[in-house]
Motif scaffolding. Structure first.
Motif, PDB file in Angstrom:
ATOM      1  N   CYS A   1      52.304  44.984  44.220  1.00  0.00           N
ATOM      2  CA  CYS A   1      53.586  45.624  43.919  1.00  0.00           C
ATOM      3  C   CYS A   1      54.729  44.879  44.597  1.00  0.00           C
ATOM      4  O   CYS A   1      54.661  44.563  45.777  1.00  0.00           O
ATOM      5  CB  CYS A   1      53.543  47.068  44.405  1.00  0.00           C
ATOM      6  SG  CYS A   1      55.114  47.922  44.304  1.00  0.00           S
TER       7      CYS A   1
ATOM      8  N   PRO B   1      55.848  44.359  36.769  1.00  0.00           N
ATOM      9  CA  PRO B   1      55.781  42.912  36.942  1.00  0.00           C
ATOM     10  C   PRO B   1      54.662  42.471  37.887  1.00  0.00           C
ATOM     11  O   PRO B   1      54.337  41.291  37.945  1.00  0.00           O
ATOM     12  CB  PRO B   1      57.152  42.555  37.527  1.00  0.00           C
ATOM     13  CG  PRO B   1      57.636  43.798  38.161  1.00  0.00           C
ATOM     14  CD  PRO B   1      57.062  44.938  37.376  1.00  0.00           C
ATOM     15  N   GLY B   2      54.076  43.420  38.603  1.00  0.00           N
ATOM     16  CA  GLY B   2      52.953  43.073  39.476  1.00  0.00           C
ATOM     17  C   GLY B   2      51.616  43.329  38.797  1.00  0.00           C
ATOM     18  O   GLY B   2      50.563  43.155  39.388  1.00  0.00           O
TER      19      GLY B   2
ATOM     20  N   LEU C   1      50.219  46.152  37.941  1.00  0.00           N
ATOM     21  CA  LEU C   1      49.438  47.250  38.503  1.00  0.00           C
ATOM     22  C   LEU C   1      49.062  48.227  37.395  1.00  0.00           C
ATOM     23  O   LEU C   1      49.889  48.534  36.541  1.00  0.00           O
ATOM     24  CB  LEU C   1      50.269  48.013  39.548  1.00  0.00           C
ATOM     25  CG  LEU C   1      50.283  47.491  40.979  1.00  0.00           C
ATOM     26  CD1 LEU C   1      51.006  46.157  41.052  1.00  0.00           C
ATOM     27  CD2 LEU C   1      50.954  48.495  41.887  1.00  0.00           C
TER      28      LEU C   1
ATOM     29  N   ILE D   1      48.841  51.551  37.253  1.00  0.00           N
ATOM     30  CA  ILE D   1      49.147  52.768  38.016  1.00  0.00           C
ATOM     31  C   ILE D   1      48.369  53.988  37.508  1.00  0.00           C
ATOM     32  O   ILE D   1      47.754  54.695  38.299  1.00  0.00           O
ATOM     33  CB  ILE D   1      50.666  53.034  38.022  1.00  0.00           C
ATOM     34  CG1 ILE D   1      51.359  51.912  38.798  1.00  0.00           C
ATOM     35  CG2 ILE D   1      51.005  54.385  38.644  1.00  0.00           C
ATOM     36  CD1 ILE D   1      52.867  51.971  38.730  1.00  0.00           C
TER      37      ILE D   1
HETATM   38  S1  SF4 Z   1      56.769  48.505  38.452  1.00  0.00           S
HETATM   39 FE1  SF4 Z   1      55.004  47.640  39.494  1.00  0.00          FE
HETATM   40  S2  SF4 Z   1      55.867  46.194  40.930  1.00  0.00           S
HETATM   41 FE2  SF4 Z   1      57.532  47.500  40.321  1.00  0.00          FE
HETATM   42  S3  SF4 Z   1      57.548  49.142  41.865  1.00  0.00           S
HETATM   43 FE3  SF4 Z   1      56.300  49.867  40.176  1.00  0.00          FE
HETATM   44  S4  SF4 Z   1      54.237  49.287  40.748  1.00  0.00           S
HETATM   45 FE4  SF4 Z   1      55.596  48.106  42.031  1.00  0.00          FE
END
Ligand code: SF4
Ligand code: SF4
Lengths: 712, 183
Positions: free
Chosen positions: A306, A367-368, A370, A372
């Protein structure tokens, strides 16, 4: 869910200022973000970021050691702190040693995480946040409600009042004027301060650099004017190489605020000169607080990727309704739920994890990279493992786990439900489904489920065979959808078989964290569906398709039932959703459309699982248009309808406004039909429009196609 | 390259000018300071941070043309100044940003505290993006690298974009085509 939590949810949903501000923002965000990413291959970019961050996460010790050597060689002090207490002790010691009285801070979530301000103030220091949003909430005595826009929940009137108190003056609500007040007030604080504290957006192991990204210029002042600079950095901020900054700096501002770059980005490598020519004291605190442990967890190590851009909050249909404070903790939204579970305690995420409706919007923009929603499911699963299921849920799932009992109860429901049915809709459902009828009508349980009707359907004997996986909704509420599906496939020369031993896809259990139950469901279905050799296993419910194609494997893997994996994979390969299969058959020339049809206008609602997990959205649109319907796209066509399985039972106060929004968007198109590929969405949207009284037909794509397609 | 940069930088609120020679650029700066009302008065003066551009420039005659212009940069002076002038290292076309080494304290003072920041840069220093600039900058000899993109701004109150919360309210970029040759 605790009562206080429920109360805070309804309070937030009914806070018009909050929901309007967030709603407007998230609508604008979507457009602006797309513009900011123009000409950039987002998938390639985020893969790049994910790879680099994943590498860093799996080599933290190494990177921290290299960082320390580099930065200390330049004259910085680097301190590795495993716990919040150690961080605070260290900062206090630096402050005491240097007789620090006043502190200015640039925005730092890590310092929020450990409640640093309170601690320093208790120890006699004055502490000023200097990021405008942070300063506002500091004056208001609140917590940030958004990672990037901490004061997004406040109005200019509230800000004018807060500032007015601070400067002892009546202020108007003119925003530039308010900003000017902050400029003046904080300028003297910057100049007086003995110590500056910042966070860090990145820490570069190769060079010992800290990267700071801001728009206001406060980080530049905090790192320039006071003689001591403390950078408090979570160890998830590491990257290995200097060049790793490039992709992250490309994505971070675009994702956070739809900017190509923030006004200021500073790369600080070692202490610099103070304004009086002496050298600055630079302390870099690398904070662990369970991050290393997280990086070793198979499921959660990706959370280290993240980059704290906050875009997951901006696109979350739940966050935009309830805002950040409902989450009760420092980090909010979906990612906040995960971070709370780790940085505080799993138990602290018990209520908030239930807010996620699993729509997948956040996963699509992160963009990471993840996942979620998947991590939130894992939290659910672990909570259930820790505490066990509630009694009601246990009762429900013990039924779902027993196909015969489950099906006989659904049959019984069709009988007991009868007196309450009106015009094809039911107002009160018996049994555990009773709460479902809040705010919208529900389909009647069919008098004769699909599994019984199937036996009477006459099909030609055809060589190619597909097994139909109906799912509970088509089987027991919408059997006519199943009949249409058979008609269509028959026209293409495919005979449909219906394995009677198929049962619930396990999604309800899985989404409630009851993996054992979901695992049993998976095994039952795999056995039933692979019994006969078929070319396809077709489903007209995206939730079921996702279960068959992805989740059986994942569930069985997480339960360690590896002996079933090869079979689960075999099933996954054969599984296909209705629209994808029909599109394929049309492309192969096995199905065609009657020519010259003018069937009226329709708008298409994208179901979450179909669009975002299965990436299917062009196929149904294309098929319907080829059939002769005209498409009018609706605003936010891919936003969740608020169904989310049992979500609509547990959190009707959230589900209902999401549905209302969807209905308004549908009505605004002026189309007479709304098409979708999910019987769950048909139930939610159909029920909503039934109560609303709008004369719009709610149809599954297959119902609209059945009379329009022809065989060869 | 220049046009592309200008478009991007203006989109984020910077003001961009271009001159053929150093002398032309100096004339512009003098008239700019006059137009902004720079004078010897408190809070009305301008600070110019030391840099290669000033090599060979006759400062006394410059100060005569622009009263209120000072070359001595201190914290106290910077805190109350109207204009700060410095030089930038690179300009990036993809984001309209300036990239500059601000290890020297005077560089940071004149670009953070004044109301207006004027940045001078050679037109040949325009690069097309972050990868190009990251190949040139090196943290082992620049301890404080700053990317500056437009003026200071915030959208923290009701998401309304407002200029100049802590840093300069204006960023004026002065390109010089023939930076090395003139004078
Ligand atoms: S979108 Fe992804 S990288 Fe951005 S805050 Fe949320 S989890 Fe982190
Ligand atoms: S999956 Fe949907 S509801 Fe859950 S956190 Fe992500 S955006 Fe929000």
């Amino acid at each position: 869910m605790k009562k206080e939590f429920k109360d805070s949810v309804s309070k937030a949903v009914h806070n018009a200022t909050l929901t309007t501000a967030l709603g407007k923002f998230s609508e604008a965000y979507k457009v602006n973000r797309a513009k900011a990413y123009e000409g950039i291959d987002f998938e390639a970019l985020r893969q790049n970021i994910a790879d680099r961050k994943a590498f860093a996460a799996s080599h933290i010790d190494l990177l921290a050691a290299s960082f320390k050597i580099k930065a200390e060689a330049l004259g910085a002090k680097v301190f590795l702190a495993d716990s919040p207490d150690k961080v605070k002790e260290y900062i206090l010691k630096v402050a005491r040693d240097n007789n620090v009285k006043s502190v200015v801070k640039s925005k730092s979530m890590a310092s929020e995480e450990i409640h640093l301000n309170d601690f320093l103030i208790k120890n006699g220091m004055s502490v000023k946040e200097t990021d405008l949003g942070e300063w506002i909430i500091q004056l208001a005595g609140q917590k940030p409600s958004h990672m990037v826009m901490p004061a997004i929940h406040m109005t200019k009137e509230e800000v004018a009042e807060l500032f007015g108190k601070e400067v002892h003056e009546r202020l108007t609500t003119d925003i530039p004027r308010l900003v000017e007040v902050a400029r003046k007030e904080l300028r003297s604080k910057f100049l007086e301060a003995d110590m500056g504290i910042t966070g860090g957006n990145l820490a570069v192991a190769e060079t010992g650099s800290i990267v700071l990204v801001t728009n206001e210029g406060n980080a530049r002042m905090v790192t320039t004017l006071p003689k001591i600079h403390i950078a408090l950095v979570g160890i998830e901020k590491f990257v290995e190489k200097f060049e790793d900054i490039v992709p992250i700096l490309t994505a971070l501002p675009r994702s956070a605020t739809a900017q190509l770059l923030t006004s200021y980005c500073s790369i600080i490598t070692g202490p610099v000169e103070n304004t009086d020519g002496s050298m600055k004291q630079l302390h870099i605190i690398l904070m662990d607080n369970r991050r290393t442990e997280m990086s070793h967890d198979v499921k959660f190590k990706q959370a280290m990727q993240c980059i704290r851009c906050g875009s997951c909050l901006n696109v979350c249909p739940i966050f935009r309704l309830v805002g950040g404070h409902v989450f009760g903790s420092v980090y909010t939204g979906g990612i906040g739920t995960i971070l709370t579970a780790w940085f505080e305690a799993l138990q602290n995420s018990e209520d908030i994890q239930g807010l996620c409706i699993q729509c997948g919007n956040c996963k699509e923009v992160c963009p990471g990279k993840l996942d979620i929603p998947d991590m939130i499911l894992e939290i659910r699963r672990r909570l259930v493992v820790d505490k066990g299921q509630s009694l009601t849920q246990k009762a429900i799932f013990s039924v779902v786990n027993n196909r015969k009992l489950f099906h006989s109860m659904l049959r019984a429901a069709s009988i007991t439900g009868k007196p309450f049915t009106s015009g094809g809709f039911i107002r009160h459902l018996p049994f555990f489904l009773s709460e479902l009828t809040e705010g919208r009508s529900l389909p009647a349980i069919a008098a004769e489920p699909f599994r019984d009707r199937f036996k009477k359907i006459k099909q030609p004997k055809l060589k190619e065979k597909a097994a139909f996986y109906a799912g509970c909704l088509i089987d027991f509420a919408y059997p006519e959808m199943g009949e249409s599906l058979i008609k269509i496939l028959n026209k293409a020369g495919i005979e449909v078989i219906f394995p009677q031993d198929q049962t619930c896809c396990g999604a309800p259990a899985r989404y409630n964290g009851a993996y054992e139950v979901a695992g049993n469901n998976a095994v039952d279905n795999i056995t039933a569906l692979l019994k006969e050799d078929v070319k396809y296993v077709v489903s007209a419910c995206p939730t079921c398709t996702v279960a068959l194609e992805h989740e059986f494997i994942a569930t069985l893997e997480s339960l360690g039932r590896t002996d079933w994996i090869p079979q689960a994979k075999k099933l996954a390969e054969k599984t296909v959703d209705f629209s994808t299969l029909v599109k394929k058959l049309v492309d192969e020339g096995r199905l065609s459309f009657r020519q010259g049809q003018k069937l009226g206008s329709f708008t298409y609602h994208d179901s979450c699982h179909l669009r975002r997990t299965l990436k299917v959205f062009e196929q149904p649109r294309e098929l319907l248009q080829k059939a002769g319907y005209q498409l009018t796209e609706m605003f936010e066509c891919d936003m969740c309808c608020g169904m989310g399985g049992s979500y609509s039972i547990k959190l009707p106060e959230i589900s209902a406004p999401i549905l209302q929004r969807k209905l308004a968007n549908i009505k605004n198109t002026g189309a007479s039909i709304v098409a979708m590929d999910c019987p769950g969405c048909v139930m939610q949207i159909g029920g909503g429009l039934h109560q609303d009284g709008a004369p719009i037909k709610v149809k599954h794509t297959l119902e609209l196609l059945v009379d329009q397609v022809e065989g060869k | 390259m220049y046009e592309l940069f200008k478009t991007k930088a203006e989109a984020v609120g910077a003001e961009v000018h271009r001159f053929k020679t150093k002398a032309d650029a100096l004339d512009f700066i003098v008239s700019f300071l006059k137009d902004e009302g720079v004078s010897d008065a408190p809070k009305g003066y301008a600070l110019w941070a030391e840099g290669p551009f000033l090599d060979g420039v006759d400062r006394t005659s410059l100060q005569a043309k622009a009263p209120g212009l000072k070359f001595q940069v201190t914290r106290e002076l910077a805190a109350d100044s109207l204009v700060g002038i410095s030089e930038a290292g690179y300009a990036l076309t993809d984001t309209g940003s300036l990239v500059t080494d601000q290890t020297a304290i005077v560089q940071r003072l004149v670009s953070t505290l004044p109301v207006i920041h004027v940045a001078i840069i050679g037109t040949d220093r325009i690069l097309d993006g972050k990868p190009a600039v990251f190949a040139k900058i090196n943290p082992s000899n620049s301890r404080y690298i700053a990317f500056i993109t437009g003026p200071s701004r915030t959208a923290d109150i009701e998401r309304v974009l407002t200029i100049g919360v802590h840093g300069p309210k204006r960023l004026v970029i002065v390109f010089v085509d023939d930076l090395e040759g003139a004078n």
